[in-house]
Scaffold this motif. Structure first.
Motif, PDB file in Angstrom:
ATOM      1  N   ALA A 428      -1.845  -1.548  15.942  1.00  0.00           N
ATOM      2  CA  ALA A 428      -1.157  -0.257  15.819  1.00  0.00           C
ATOM      3  C   ALA A 428      -1.890   0.859  16.548  1.00  0.00           C
ATOM      4  O   ALA A 428      -1.422   1.990  16.562  1.00  0.00           O
ATOM      5  N   MET A 430      -4.787   2.172  15.681  1.00  0.00           N
ATOM      6  CA  MET A 430      -5.326   3.094  14.674  1.00  0.00           C
ATOM      7  C   MET A 430      -6.733   3.572  15.022  1.00  0.00           C
ATOM      8  O   MET A 430      -7.479   2.915  15.735  1.00  0.00           O
ATOM      9  N   ASP A 433      -9.911   7.785  11.555  1.00  0.00           N
ATOM     10  CA  ASP A 433      -9.172   8.587  10.575  1.00  0.00           C
ATOM     11  C   ASP A 433      -8.096   7.765   9.883  1.00  0.00           C
ATOM     12  O   ASP A 433      -7.882   7.886   8.673  1.00  0.00           O
ATOM     13  N   GLU A 437      -7.603   6.519   5.769  1.00  0.00           N
ATOM     14  CA  GLU A 437      -6.413   6.845   4.974  1.00  0.00           C
ATOM     15  C   GLU A 437      -5.564   5.631   4.608  1.00  0.00           C
ATOM     16  O   GLU A 437      -4.494   5.786   4.009  1.00  0.00           O
ATOM     17  N   GLU A 439      -3.981   2.765   2.588  1.00  0.00           N
ATOM     18  CA  GLU A 439      -3.798   2.665   1.139  1.00  0.00           C
ATOM     19  C   GLU A 439      -3.625   1.200   0.784  1.00  0.00           C
ATOM     20  O   GLU A 439      -2.523   0.672   0.797  1.00  0.00           O
ATOM     21  N   PHE A 458     -14.664   5.922   6.990  1.00  0.00           N
ATOM     22  CA  PHE A 458     -15.497   7.065   6.573  1.00  0.00           C
ATOM     23  C   PHE A 458     -16.791   7.113   7.404  1.00  0.00           C
ATOM     24  O   PHE A 458     -17.184   8.168   7.911  1.00  0.00           O
ATOM     25  N   GLN A 461     -16.085   8.098  10.954  1.00  0.00           N
ATOM     26  CA  GLN A 461     -15.824   9.545  11.057  1.00  0.00           C
ATOM     27  C   GLN A 461     -17.139  10.318  11.113  1.00  0.00           C
ATOM     28  O   GLN A 461     -17.317  11.215  11.938  1.00  0.00           O
TER      29      GLN A 461
ATOM     30  N   PRO B 319      -5.805   6.828  -3.598  1.00  0.00           N
ATOM     31  CA  PRO B 319      -5.467   8.165  -3.117  1.00  0.00           C
ATOM     32  C   PRO B 319      -6.342   9.249  -3.751  1.00  0.00           C
ATOM     33  O   PRO B 319      -6.764  10.191  -3.060  1.00  0.00           O
ATOM     34  N   ARG B 322      -9.676   9.467  -1.978  1.00  0.00           N
ATOM     35  CA  ARG B 322      -9.570  10.007  -0.619  1.00  0.00           C
ATOM     36  C   ARG B 322      -9.228  11.498  -0.643  1.00  0.00           C
ATOM     37  O   ARG B 322      -9.686  12.263   0.204  1.00  0.00           O
ATOM     38  N   ARG B 326     -11.244  14.656   1.072  1.00  0.00           N
ATOM     39  CA  ARG B 326     -10.563  15.617   1.927  1.00  0.00           C
ATOM     40  C   ARG B 326     -10.757  17.038   1.397  1.00  0.00           C
ATOM     41  O   ARG B 326     -10.979  17.979   2.169  1.00  0.00           O
ATOM     42  N   THR B 337      -8.864  15.208   7.676  1.00  0.00           N
ATOM     43  CA  THR B 337      -7.850  14.240   8.068  1.00  0.00           C
ATOM     44  C   THR B 337      -6.555  14.656   7.392  1.00  0.00           C
ATOM     45  O   THR B 337      -6.562  14.886   6.186  1.00  0.00           O
ATOM     46  N   PRO B 338      -5.463  14.764   8.126  1.00  0.00           N
ATOM     47  CA  PRO B 338      -4.217  15.132   7.445  1.00  0.00           C
ATOM     48  C   PRO B 338      -3.926  14.146   6.315  1.00  0.00           C
ATOM     49  O   PRO B 338      -4.107  12.936   6.488  1.00  0.00           O
ATOM     50  N   ALA B 340      -2.345  11.601   4.263  1.00  0.00           N
ATOM     51  CA  ALA B 340      -1.294  10.615   4.508  1.00  0.00           C
ATOM     52  C   ALA B 340      -0.366  10.597   3.302  1.00  0.00           C
ATOM     53  O   ALA B 340      -0.811  10.736   2.163  1.00  0.00           O
ATOM     54  N   VAL B 342       1.902   8.970   0.448  1.00  0.00           N
ATOM     55  CA  VAL B 342       1.470   7.870  -0.414  1.00  0.00           C
ATOM     56  C   VAL B 342       2.460   6.709  -0.344  1.00  0.00           C
ATOM     57  O   VAL B 342       3.668   6.907  -0.364  1.00  0.00           O
ATOM     58  N   LEU B 343       1.923   5.498  -0.222  1.00  0.00           N
ATOM     59  CA  LEU B 343       2.741   4.286  -0.170  1.00  0.00           C
ATOM     60  C   LEU B 343       2.977   3.696  -1.547  1.00  0.00           C
ATOM     61  O   LEU B 343       3.856   2.869  -1.725  1.00  0.00           O
ATOM     62  N   GLY B 344       2.142   4.076  -2.513  1.00  0.00           N
ATOM     63  CA  GLY B 344       2.243   3.476  -3.840  1.00  0.00           C
ATOM     64  C   GLY B 344       1.785   2.034  -3.876  1.00  0.00           C
ATOM     65  O   GLY B 344       2.271   1.231  -4.682  1.00  0.00           O
ATOM     66  N   ARG B 427       1.977   1.995   7.036  1.00  0.00           N
ATOM     67  CA  ARG B 427       1.298   3.219   7.436  1.00  0.00           C
ATOM     68  C   ARG B 427       1.482   3.484   8.927  1.00  0.00           C
ATOM     69  O   ARG B 427       1.627   4.629   9.353  1.00  0.00           O
ATOM     70  N   ALA B 428       1.495   2.392   9.705  1.00  0.00           N
ATOM     71  CA  ALA B 428       1.620   2.530  11.157  1.00  0.00           C
ATOM     72  C   ALA B 428       3.064   2.669  11.610  1.00  0.00           C
ATOM     73  O   ALA B 428       3.315   2.830  12.801  1.00  0.00           O
TER      74      ALA B 428
END
Lengths: 569, 569
Positions: A428, A430, A433, A437, A439, A458, A461, B319, B322, B326, B337-338, B340, B342-344, B427-428
């Motif tokens: 992807a 990636m 960062d 992120e 999950e 981490f 970064q 989450p 993280r 942040r 980092t913006p 992300a 949440v995917l759960g 995520r991607a």
């Protein structure tokens, strides 16, 4: 999505496939599912199609008990399920591209077969190293079912006949070589391994290989690294003597040679198809060769490496199978998925250990001149407080802009999962960062709230944005010469071994003892380390805030002593 | 990357953090690593900081033997390593935003504490369901160390005192509820579970939940689904009687209530901070609340769901951790980092099974009105020919344009790996085509040359491009009424149970018996199925080529009978 109406098929009348394993058979099956009308002929020169070549070492070891379990399909089963005309023992000797025919030899028979579309899946052949005496009957390979039968029979005879433990020498410590070592040990043989590279499993970075070497040594396997086999001499009795380049002589009742493969592209070459570097068949994104009626897949074709852009053959089962599917789509005029560049993802189980790689290794990056920063962590494979946490040794390389370039890991559990996640992240594009992120599924038996993959992100970064500068094991000589080494481990860890001249201050005492650091450093930079890099990260930040030019040892004492075992000898 | 020169820190003078678990403690540790000069005060109302709340059920079961292993850090260890001022038993009762102070109660003491930056990590509180008699001492929760101590002590007493096996009722069959069931069974209790939803583990799709239900039943756990507990009555002796909404009465020596949590946002609300739906604290991408000097993280804050865009709290450890990191970056003026969406992603081990989810479930997609196609496969977790292959039941949803929307799996091995890969793919923003091209680590002990994740991609491609139309278990009534069912399994599979009126032709015989299909269909569409969908995929393609309006049962007989067990009863 679809009204269920069948679409007319306008595919080729006869598809001929040369090679009935992996990519070839994937193509045949997909072609049939897409086109019920085409005649599909599979020509396989051996007596076996669609056998589990990755399973051979596990039948040799006895772990896969039944030989028949390796034979996934037979010509009869493929005929019944998929109406394929599968011909084993049929060897294609030439392609007449103008006439669109192949010449076939089957025993004493010869015939020509016309094709509308031709797929070449010839695979690879074992490289024959320049060793005198390789034709001795005690010398085997392990790529085909007949190879397996030969080794198996030989081992059985040795074990039955000998009073002493028989001895085997495995030449080449790559993936199959090491799987063979495990199998031969399981069968009761004493095994020596000879590898030209300076560490086992050459695709693995040198700093991780000692973990495998230690496991081999613990199983009483002899390791001969950085040397080559020069000759096999018939010695006293039936045993061979394997003469190494450094003069060492190893006694062997059986020799297994696995020093790599090369594309079996003679047929394509003789037909005038375009070949690329290393003799691999050149194909486009649809697996089409330089002849628009001929496709090629598998170990014999050129692929592009996703990270380095290097072009060459990559003998892996996964890409071969997907190429077969794509070639069938292309032959039948279907939309094709663009061929993804190859990551070289690979894995091995060796005794209790797992080692896996994806993307570019440090050596590959260095050779390709690609700028990168390496981060190393040694986390538990699941929550530390949950029983049975096993340490994973995880290394990843990142471009200066944060993009992941490659990752490698060795451990006992959870290695395959992290490398698969990182292979997906690589695909992807990636960055550090993004890894931070991710999950991932967390419950104590499976991981940590901050998964090892998050931790990689981490750390990367912090390295990439300059929060925590690193030093590397390869910097050790300079570090010892020009800097103060600060060891922030506990007293007992320090007492078990440490760098010469290191100042020792446990990380919990550092804030109160900064004066000692200033005095000892005397203006020099400070090279901090702990066991894995976690405590020394905190310490490095404390020092930086105090105006000290400090940096943290990537991977800590664990990585350092893997590369430099002399430090604890 | 960096010249090693320390950068000046211009962070806030005093950072106050409310809540010393997960997100709060991640923020504290990160803040210290970024800023050595700031005063960092952590106020935790309980007696414990940084405890392993996800580990509580495993200490209750005895699998984590030492209670101390759950206490990852103490105020003293955090003070020594990170110079944090950690105050347990200190409860923040109010925030004065104008004065930038918090009011703190500690036992009989009260004090105000000024802050430059304030972080709220209050977590969630257990929802108290409307059940009469909840205050009985035999009723427990399992969210905190004191909760754990209470249950543990109660169980110990019951096991020591009773001649008969003590009985427990667990109310709520979510993640923690089911982990508690396993723990109580391990301690020798007879356990009943009560769940308002019509299946256990409500985040899991209904078609996968029966696998967990079967495992619970096999462990002699009583299941009461689609009912609620209405009252707890003190019965004869010390046992309670749990009265369910359908009138059932369950005897219980211990009741464990886990029916979900809600954000502990009272402090934020009383301070006038903006709250969102479900009472969660509203934060921006940097975790900053509507007050620029106050940040918030963890179970109490709003997040955006990556697939549905829904906004609300999601109580997950990953989450939260993280977010803490942040928030610290933001408080200290660092690049963040913006956040992300949440995917759960979540996972549970329940007895020998693993169940895991990521992204949107089928139910969530249906409720959100998001168009999707569901594919279902039942592959082995590694090569079928390698010993110990365990079946994974894997379901994924894709948008019409191929984008992955969610995935779920249940099995015994390899489930966590596939869901982590799919969480990374989600995520991607990967599509079915991307999954088909993933290059995952393959050796027989770890996977297949075509990994289950690749297979998901292949099947989704075929469904989405119309190659193989599907029918679904939910279509069964229409299928039975309006179509011919064609069962292409073997004779013995057919004999063990099949759909009423089904025509049976093994897939290997189909090409020679197409006339029978035409005759039996008599112009109706044909609904094909086999056990898992593989053989019927081939059969569907054969029929489509023969001009038959055919479609393939997604997930096959395995999924169908999981949803409709009456078919094999």
């Amino acid at each position: 999505m679809n009204d269920g109406t069948p679409r007319p098929e306008h595919g080729p009348r006869r598809i001929v496939i040369v090679g009935g394993v992996a990519g070839g058979m994937s193509a045949a099956a997909r072609a049939r599912r897409l086109d019920e009308r085409a005649e599909i002929v599979v020509l396989e020169q051996s007596d076996y199609v669609s056998f589990a070549n990755c399973g051979l070492p596990y039948h040799l070891s006895g772990e896969i008990e039944r030989r028949d379990d390796l034979l996934l399909h037979t010509p009869a089963s493929l005929g019944a399920a998929l109406a394929l005309d599968v011909r084993t023992g049929h060897r294609v000797t030439a392609i007449d591209r103008a006439a669109r025919t192949v010449s076939v030899t089957a025993g004493a028979d010869r015939y020509d077969l016309a094709y509308d579309a031709l797929l070449l899946s010839p695979g690879a052949v074992a490289v024959r190293p320049p060793i005198d005496g390789l034709d001795h009957p005690a010398v085997h390979a392990l790529r085909t079912i007949p190879d397996l039968d030969g080794v198996d029979e030989h081992v059985r005879r040795l074990v039955d006949e000998r009073a002493e433990r028989p001895r085997a020498v495995v030449i080449g410590a790559g993936f199959i070589g090491l799987e063979a070592v495990e199998a031969l040990v399981a069968r009761g043989l004493e095994v020596d391994v000879v590898e030209l590279a300076d560490h086992v499993l050459p695709p693995l970075d040198a700093e991780l290989a000692p973990l495998l070497a230690d496991e081999l040594t613990a199983r009483v396997v002899g390791l001969y690294l950085g040397v080559s086999a020069q000759a096999l001499n018939t010695g006293s009795g039936s045993a061979l003597s394997v003469v190494l380049s450094d003069g060492t002589q190893l006694s062997a009742d059986l020799v297994l040679v696995n020093v790599g493969v090369r594309p079996a592209s003679e047929l394509a070459r003789d037909a005038g198809l375009e070949l690329g570097r290393h003799g691999a068949i050149r194909v486009d994104e649809d697996q089409r060769t330089s002849d628009p009626h001929i496709w090629a897949v598998g170990d014999a074709v050129e692929v592009v490496h996703a990270v380095t852009g290097a072009v060459g053959p990559v003998p892996l089962a996964g890409p071969a199978n997907r190429q077969g599917r794509r070639a069938a789509d292309s032959m039948l005029g279907r939309r094709t998925t663009p061929q993804a560049a190859v990551l070289g993802t690979a894995i091995i189980r060796m005794f209790g250990l797992t080692a896996a790689v994806t993307g570019a290794s440090q050596l590959t990056l260095a050779r390709a001149g690609i700028a990168h920063e390496v981060v190393r962590i040694h986390p538990g494979h699941h929550a530390r407080y949950f029983p049975g946490a096993e340490q994973i040794h995880l290394v990843a390389s990142f471009a200066p802009d944060g993009r992941l370039l490659g990752a490698q890991a060795v451990g006992r559990d959870g290695v395959d999962k992290r490398i698969d996640v990182l292979a997906t992240a690589l695909r992807a594009g990636m960055t550090a960062d993004d890894l931070a992120e991710l999950e991932l599924a967390y419950a104590p038996p499976y991981g940590s709230a901050k998964d090892p993959v998050n931790m990689l992100g981490f750390v990367a970064q912090n390295v990439l944005d300059g929060t925590t500068p690193q030093w590397h094991p390869s910097d050790l000589d300079d570090v010892l010469a020009d800097t103060l080494v600060l060891d922030v481990r506990s007293q007992s860890e320090f007492d078990r071994g440490h760098l010469k001249g290191a100042l020792h201050i446990p990380h919990t005492e550092l804030r109160g003892r900064l004066d000692e650091v200033h005095t000892a450093a005397d203006g020099r930079p400070v090279s901090v380390h702990c066991a894995s890099g976690v405590r020394s990260h905190i310490a490095t930040r404390v020092l930086l805030a105090a105006g000290v030019d400090a940096r943290n040892l990537s991977g800590g004492w664990l990585t350092l002593t893997a590369v430099r075992p002399d430090l604890i000898a």
